[in-house]
Design a protein around this motif. Structure first.
Motif, PDB file in Angstrom:
ATOM      1  N   THR A 155      38.920  37.765  41.677  1.00  0.00           N
ATOM      2  CA  THR A 155      38.220  37.920  42.956  1.00  0.00           C
ATOM      3  C   THR A 155      37.344  39.158  43.067  1.00  0.00           C
ATOM      4  O   THR A 155      36.494  39.217  43.941  1.00  0.00           O
ATOM      5  CB  THR A 155      39.223  37.944  44.127  1.00  0.00           C
ATOM      6  N   ASP A 156      37.570  40.172  42.230  1.00  0.00           N
ATOM      7  CA  ASP A 156      36.922  41.469  42.475  1.00  0.00           C
ATOM      8  C   ASP A 156      37.138  41.889  43.926  1.00  0.00           C
ATOM      9  O   ASP A 156      36.215  42.345  44.610  1.00  0.00           O
ATOM     10  CB  ASP A 156      35.430  41.422  42.117  1.00  0.00           C
ATOM     11  N   HIS A 157      38.387  41.724  44.371  1.00  0.00           N
ATOM     12  CA  HIS A 157      38.781  42.153  45.735  1.00  0.00           C
ATOM     13  C   HIS A 157      38.492  43.653  45.857  1.00  0.00           C
ATOM     14  O   HIS A 157      39.135  44.466  45.216  1.00  0.00           O
ATOM     15  CB  HIS A 157      40.275  41.854  45.914  1.00  0.00           C
TER      16      HIS A 157
ATOM     17  N   ALA B 176      43.021  38.835  38.129  1.00  0.00           N
ATOM     18  CA  ALA B 176      42.806  39.861  37.096  1.00  0.00           C
ATOM     19  C   ALA B 176      41.881  40.986  37.534  1.00  0.00           C
ATOM     20  O   ALA B 176      41.639  41.919  36.750  1.00  0.00           O
ATOM     21  CB  ALA B 176      42.247  39.202  35.830  1.00  0.00           C
ATOM     22  N   HIS B 177      41.373  40.940  38.771  1.00  0.00           N
ATOM     23  CA  HIS B 177      40.364  41.936  39.157  1.00  0.00           C
ATOM     24  C   HIS B 177      40.503  42.275  40.640  1.00  0.00           C
ATOM     25  O   HIS B 177      39.923  41.610  41.500  1.00  0.00           O
ATOM     26  CB  HIS B 177      38.973  41.375  38.845  1.00  0.00           C
ATOM     27  N   VAL B 178      41.305  43.304  40.915  1.00  0.00           N
ATOM     28  CA  VAL B 178      41.588  43.697  42.299  1.00  0.00           C
ATOM     29  C   VAL B 178      41.506  45.220  42.414  1.00  0.00           C
ATOM     30  O   VAL B 178      42.011  45.933  41.556  1.00  0.00           O
ATOM     31  CB  VAL B 178      43.005  43.221  42.721  1.00  0.00           C
ATOM     32  N   HIS B 179      40.885  45.686  43.479  1.00  0.00           N
ATOM     33  CA  HIS B 179      40.857  47.127  43.774  1.00  0.00           C
ATOM     34  C   HIS B 179      41.771  47.380  44.973  1.00  0.00           C
ATOM     35  O   HIS B 179      41.386  47.099  46.105  1.00  0.00           O
ATOM     36  CB  HIS B 179      39.431  47.585  44.106  1.00  0.00           C
ATOM     37  N   LEU B 180      42.958  47.910  44.728  1.00  0.00           N
ATOM     38  CA  LEU B 180      43.906  48.147  45.830  1.00  0.00           C
ATOM     39  C   LEU B 180      43.627  49.456  46.560  1.00  0.00           C
ATOM     40  O   LEU B 180      44.233  49.734  47.594  1.00  0.00           O
ATOM     41  CB  LEU B 180      45.349  48.125  45.322  1.00  0.00           C
TER      42      LEU B 180
HETATM   43 ZN   LIG Z   1      35.491  45.398  40.642  1.00  0.00          ZN
END
Ligand SMILES: [Zn+2]
Length: 445
Positions: free
Chosen positions: A300-302, A59-63
């Motif tokens: 993950t806050d990737h 639910a938390h990814v920065h592409l």
């Molecule tokens: Zn983030």
């Protein structure tokens, strides 16, 4: 006739496990069959002794696309996701430019077309000057992100009045409001110093205050709210005491469950992120919350950066770009907690698949292997191990903070809507088949 039948496995759902064969037709789960029940399928695979999990929903990814593609892009980030068993990821809006309008949303859709290895939902940032969100609602974003600290002025909802106004705008639209918890008045700017100065500038009290303010605003406006990356004992305790006041959920990350501020000595810039790693007491409180079922979602806050950016010289620790990769290692790091007995496999599915799918309005397609849902399937072999190492990472970040970790269980195959996309360490789909998906059922808790 079925397109595919997987035989001999145990199906893991959020609610428990079931010994059944799984049939797929037209990209969806078509049948759960008593083991060895005769069924004709174009392809039959034996997966004896394995577990079948619904694909994970991060639910938390920065592409990082558009604008920051030296860090990551739609192709590289979703490739990493597919290799890690994340078949759906939700993409944050903090790129260049930020995703905050019909135009920027449409630009992202256009850029992503034909380049996604997994399905992707898009998140929108709420501007301070937002007044009519109906056009944005029509795009079916999976969430609207409301930032309360540490962002450019145009997106900063730093008073309770502006947070209330934001949630009031969102309430009639039914879109999930995601709040990154903080309190700008408690943060300090850092012009010198190392890790200690950085830690002191981002105190747990700011996180806990942000959580309290978000829940109160949600209670008052009757808006659904999701609290983003949380990692302090005070923050978790505040959420635990107050969550009954509103329709609220909370998220943490594998890195916050595994590392403490002591690990900066070993990992340095590679571990620099916001919120900062905390004390052992904070980490243990987070683990206790995980075990007790208080944590709704682990994401993950990737947030990758290029090696050059992470390795460069900075005058202060606080200046190092914040964020680390994680989407490829979500399953493996969570298997660590399963192996340790902190959680079981159904709890992993609940926090990393079922809950995020339901909460972000895509539960009609994702998060379960029930009949009619997308056949996003992970094959997990408990007889094999997974070793996480830098060289195996597909993200443009080029490293993993979990290098060297070894866990029981190995992902041996991944199906996206019934098509095999990953097998035995290799991406095998002839072309990217991921889609942009919208939240078709806003309002489901
Ligand atoms: Zn983030």
């Amino acid at each position: 006739m079925l397109d595919l039948v997987l035989r001999g496995a145990t199906i893991v759902e959020a609610g428990g496990t079931l010994r059944a064969d799984l049939g797929v037709s037209s990209g969806r789960v078509a049948a759960l069959l008593d083991p060895e029940t005769p069924a004709t399928a174009r392809v039959e695979r034996r997966v004896d002794g394995c577990y079948l999990l619904p694909g994970l929903v991060d639910a938390h990814v920065h592409l990082r696309e558009p604008g920051l593609t030296h860090k990551e892009d739609f192709e590289s980030g979703t490739r990493a996701a597919a290799a890690g068993g994340v078949t759906t990821l939700l993409d944050m809006p903090t790129d260049e430019p930020w995703t905050d309008s019909v135009q920027t949303y449409a630009d992202k859709q256009r850029l992503a077309a034909g380049r996604l290895h997994v399905d992707v939902g898009l998140q929108i940032a709420l501007r301070r000057d937002a007044y009519d969100l109906h056009a944005l609602r029509a795009l079916d974003p999976v969430s609207v992100e409301v930032f309360t600290a540490d962002v450019p002025q145009a997106y900063l909802h730093d008073t309770q009045a502006s947070l209330m106004r934001a949630l009031k705008l969102l309430k009639p639209l039914g879109i999930l409001a995601c709040v990154s918890p903080g309190d700008q008045s408690l943060l300090q700017s850092v012009s010198k110093g190392g890790v200690d100065a950085f830690l002191a500038s981002r105190p747990p009290l700011a996180e806990a205050t942000g959580i309290a303010k978000a829940i109160l605003a949600a209670a008052e406006t009757k808006t659904r709210v999701h609290i983003r990356q949380t990692n302090s004992a005070l923050g978790v305790a505040t959420f635990g005491r107050m969550r009954g006041l509103a329709d609220a959920s909370i998220e943490t990350t594998p890195q916050c469950l595994l590392f403490t501020a002591d690990d900066y000595a070993r990992l340095g810039a590679d571990l620099k992120a916001s919120p900062p790693m905390r004390s052992a007491e904070d980490r243990d409180a987070l683990l206790a919350a995980l075990r007790e079922g208080l944590i709704d979602i682990v994401a993950t806050d990737h947030a990758p950066h290029s090696r050059i950016e992470k390795k460069a010289h900075y005058d202060t620790f606080a200046d190092i770009p914040g964020g680390m990769p994680g989407v490829q290692t979500l399953l493996a790091t969570m298997l660590h907690f399963v192996a340790r007995g902190d959680i079981d496999l159904p709890a992993l599915v609940r926090m990393c698949s079922a809950n995020p799918a339901q909460r972000f309005g895509i539960g009609n397609r994702k998060g379960t292997l029930s009949r009619g849902r997308d056949a996003d399937i992970l094959v997990l072999d408990p007889r094999l191990d997974t070793r996480i190492h830098h060289a195996g990472q597909l993200s443009r970040a080029g490293y993993t903070p979990f290098d060297g970790m070894q866990v029981p269980g190995r992902l041996t195959a991944v199906f996206l809507r019934g098509e095999l996309v990953y097998e035995d360490g290799q991406l095998v789909a002839p072309a990217p088949t991921g889609q942009i998906i919208g939240a078709s059922n806003h309002g489901i808790a």
